[in-house]
Design a protein around this motif. Structure first.
Motif, PDB file in Angstrom:
ATOM      1  N   TYR A  48       7.152   6.363  11.268  1.00  0.00           N
ATOM      2  CA  TYR A  48       6.214   6.524  10.150  1.00  0.00           C
ATOM      3  C   TYR A  48       4.894   7.128  10.642  1.00  0.00           C
ATOM      4  N   ARG A  54      -2.575   3.138  17.234  1.00  0.00           N
ATOM      5  CA  ARG A  54      -1.545   2.163  16.865  1.00  0.00           C
ATOM      6  C   ARG A  54      -0.263   2.460  17.626  1.00  0.00           C
ATOM      7  N   TYR A  68       0.853  -1.209   0.000  1.00  0.00           N
ATOM      8  CA  TYR A  68       0.000   0.000   0.000  1.00  0.00           C
ATOM      9  C   TYR A  68       0.881   1.249   0.000  1.00  0.00           C
ATOM     10  N   LYS A  84     -13.231   3.229  -1.158  1.00  0.00           N
ATOM     11  CA  LYS A  84     -11.911   3.242  -0.511  1.00  0.00           C
ATOM     12  C   LYS A  84     -11.931   2.497   0.820  1.00  0.00           C
ATOM     13  N   TYR A  90      -7.297   0.615  -6.179  1.00  0.00           N
ATOM     14  CA  TYR A  90      -7.281   2.021  -5.753  1.00  0.00           C
ATOM     15  C   TYR A  90      -6.504   2.875  -6.761  1.00  0.00           C
TER      16      TYR A  90
HETATM   17  O1  LIG Z   1      -2.588   3.386   8.913  1.00  0.00           O
HETATM   18  C1  LIG Z   1      -3.667   3.601   8.395  1.00  0.00           C
HETATM   19  O2  LIG Z   1      -4.721   3.116   8.827  1.00  0.00           O
HETATM   20  C2  LIG Z   1      -3.716   4.491   7.204  1.00  0.00           C
HETATM   21  C3  LIG Z   1      -4.869   4.639   6.472  1.00  0.00           C
HETATM   22  C4  LIG Z   1      -4.860   5.434   5.332  1.00  0.00           C
HETATM   23  C5  LIG Z   1      -6.136   5.592   4.643  1.00  0.00           C
HETATM   24  O3  LIG Z   1      -7.134   5.850   5.342  1.00  0.00           O
HETATM   25  O4  LIG Z   1      -6.189   5.405   3.447  1.00  0.00           O
HETATM   26  C6  LIG Z   1      -3.655   6.044   4.910  1.00  0.00           C
HETATM   27  C7  LIG Z   1      -2.548   5.881   5.751  1.00  0.00           C
HETATM   28  N1  LIG Z   1      -2.585   5.126   6.863  1.00  0.00           N
HETATM   29  C8  LIG Z   1      -1.301   6.512   5.449  1.00  0.00           C
HETATM   30  O5  LIG Z   1      -0.352   6.388   6.234  1.00  0.00           O
HETATM   31  C9  LIG Z   1      -1.162   7.255   4.259  1.00  0.00           C
HETATM   32  O6  LIG Z   1      -0.083   7.786   3.984  1.00  0.00           O
HETATM   33  C10 LIG Z   1      -2.263   7.384   3.405  1.00  0.00           C
HETATM   34  C11 LIG Z   1      -2.422   8.021   2.181  1.00  0.00           C
HETATM   35  C12 LIG Z   1      -3.699   7.763   1.785  1.00  0.00           C
HETATM   36  C13 LIG Z   1      -4.374   8.157   0.546  1.00  0.00           C
HETATM   37  O7  LIG Z   1      -5.467   7.617   0.298  1.00  0.00           O
HETATM   38  O8  LIG Z   1      -3.832   8.973  -0.220  1.00  0.00           O
HETATM   39  N2  LIG Z   1      -4.315   7.026   2.730  1.00  0.00           N
HETATM   40  C14 LIG Z   1      -3.473   6.787   3.725  1.00  0.00           C
END
Ligand SMILES: O=C(O)c1cc(C(=O)O)c2c(n1)C(=O)C(=O)c1cc(C(=O)O)[nH]c1-2
Length: 252
Positions: A167, A149, A45, A206, A120
């Motif tokens: 991170y 987390r 991801y 999503k 996605y």
């Molecule tokens: O740890 C998580 O649960 C989580 C969820 C999501 C998300 O909701 O898509 C992202 C991230 N982390 C994340 O770190 C991140 O950089 C990110 C980018 C995106 C996006 O859709 O552009 N979602 C997420």
């Protein structure tokens, strides 16, 4: 306003913080093999997020929108010397006892993870920009899961420290501005009921992408574990101590 409430209700009902795998992970219920499987699959991801943002940029005619959006790629890729989110994710990989080169190879990533994440990237490449932006709005709900987390991993797992979890701490700084812009864009551009329906459907899609990643992980690595062909075997790329019984029997 009603439309924003509608979007937030989608997260409240469907975000992956409610998935049993996350509850196991954050509550200390995962074996190291399960934590490693999550790190390996979630890397996929991470690796695709800047690619989907590049796909978005490639379709964006407005320089102002491109200027704002490109920071997302910088967040994940960073500069040559310091790196960005991807490099921080590989620090987590090292901390949990995985060879970062193995993780970065994406070898052993489950087919279900690839299908969900690739869906996605394709969605953002193909759908109208409003829907592409709306699909990023799961990030409205991400700071709370990142906080949980950090707290859960620090409490329950010996590998967790500030460096391993950098991170997530960094995302707490980055995500709010992304989401502020994304939400304002969607509220502004979804000016008909039809567009609101499409934006809500994009956000729902999503949440399915995120949920499906955890479903495939749970099915492969939580008893009765069933690792599909090509899935990580619990041993490859491990540099730390193996679990005493790393899913033995599960793959056989
Ligand atoms: O740890 C998580 O649960 C989580 C969820 C999501 C998300 O909701 O898509 C992202 C991230 N982390 C994340 O770190 C991140 O950089 C990110 C980018 C995106 C996006 O859709 O552009 N979602 C997420």
């Amino acid at each position: 306003m009603a439309f924003e409430k509608r979007l937030r209700a989608i997260g409240a009902a469907r975000y992956h913080d409610k998935h049993p795998f996350h509850q196991m992970l954050h509550g200390g219920g995962c074996s190291m093999t399960q934590v490693r499987a999550w790190v390996i699959n979630r890397y996929y991801y991470q690796s695709r997020i800047p690619m989907k943002d590049a796909a978005f940029l490639s379709r964006c005619e407005d320089p102002q929108l491109r200027r704002i959006w490109r920071s997302r790629i910088e967040d994940h890729d960073g500069g040559i010397s310091e790196g960005g989110g991807i490099r921080r994710w590989l620090k987590l990989a090292e901390a949990v006892g995985l060879d970062p080169d193995f993780v970065a190879s994406t070898h052993g990533v489950l087919a279900g993870t690839r299908f969900a994440v690739d869906a996605y990237v394709h969605f953002v490449r193909e759908k109208p920009l409003l829907e592409a932006v709306a699909s990023s709005l799961t990030e409205l709900f991400a700071p709370a899961i990142h906080e949980n987390r950090i707290a859960g991993l620090l409490k329950h797992y010996a590998f967790a420290d500030d460096s391993a979890l950098s991170y997530f701490r960094q995302r707490l700084n980055e995500a709010p501005q992304d989401v502020r812009f994304g939400l304002a864009f969607v509220l502004d551009h979804a000016d008909t009921l039809e567009k609101q329906d499409a934006a809500a459907a994009a956000l729902t899609f999503k949440t399915d992408v995120l949920w499906s990643q955890l479903d495939t992980l749970h099915s492969a690595y939580v008893a009765p574990a069933r690792i599909p062909p090509g899935g990580w075997d619990g041993r490859e790329g491990v540099t730390g101590a193996l679990d005493e019984n790393p899913l033995r029997g599960a793959a056989e």
